[in-house]
Design a protein around this motif. Sequence first.
Motif, short mmCIF file in Angstrom:
data_model
loop_
_atom_site.label_atom_id
_atom_site.label_comp_id
_atom_site.label_asym_id
_atom_site.label_seq_id
_atom_site.Cartn_x
_atom_site.Cartn_y
_atom_site.Cartn_z
N VAL A 4 0.88 -1.32 -0.22
CA VAL A 4 0.31 -0.16 0.02
C VAL A 4 0.63 0.82 0.17
N LEU A 5 0.68 2.27 -0.68
CA LEU A 5 1.28 3.25 -1.16
C LEU A 5 0.74 4.54 -0.27
N PHE A 6 1.08 5.03 0.75
CA PHE A 6 0.49 6.43 1.86
C PHE A 6 1.10 7.82 0.52
N ILE A 7 0.18 9.02 0.89
CA ILE A 7 1.14 9.90 0.63
C ILE A 7 0.29 11.27 1.41
N ALA A 8 1.26 12.12 1.62
CA ALA A 8 0.80 12.91 2.22
C ALA A 8 2.16 14.09 2.33
N GLY A 9 1.02 15.48 2.81
CA GLY A 9 1.86 16.62 2.55
C GLY A 9 1.48 17.29 3.46
N ILE A 10 2.26 18.89 3.37
CA ILE A 10 2.18 19.46 4.55
C ILE A 10 2.96 21.37 3.58
N LYS A 11 2.70 22.50 4.21
CA LYS A 11 3.32 23.62 3.68
C LYS A 11 4.60 23.75 4.55
N LYS A 12 5.62 24.65 4.16
CA LYS A 12 6.16 24.67 5.68
C LYS A 12 6.14 25.51 6.64
N ASN A 13 3.99 25.77 6.80
CA ASN A 13 3.56 26.09 7.90
C ASN A 13 2.81 25.35 8.63
#
Length: 109
Positions: free
Chosen positions: A65-74
């Motif tokens: 299973v592939l999980f992808i997540a993200g955030i901005k610098k803030n």
Amino acid sequence: MISQARRQAEKSTYLYRLGAVIHKGKRILSVGHNSISHCEYNNFNNSRHAEMDAIMNCDNVEDAVLFIAGIKKNGQRVYCKPCEYCMKIIGLLPFKAVYYETKEGIEVL
């Protein structure tokens, strides 16, 4: 695993930091984050997407299973659906499922 992918995203230096985790059973097979990679052959810097970074570091993704997540610098969550190119590569591989984060929650491909 989304939280693990978010931790990987924190390693990125981009404004939109993305991380990826490839998981199977009780094991993390590979991790990655978006970055710049340098090609010695043509002396050119390339952008490496988080999911491609994780895939390139994994021997076998069958039934994983592939999980992808993200955030901005803030720290704000970002929309992480793979781009058209990454979607083509992911579609050729035998993943069991792919989950990505949006501002509203988790989506499945």
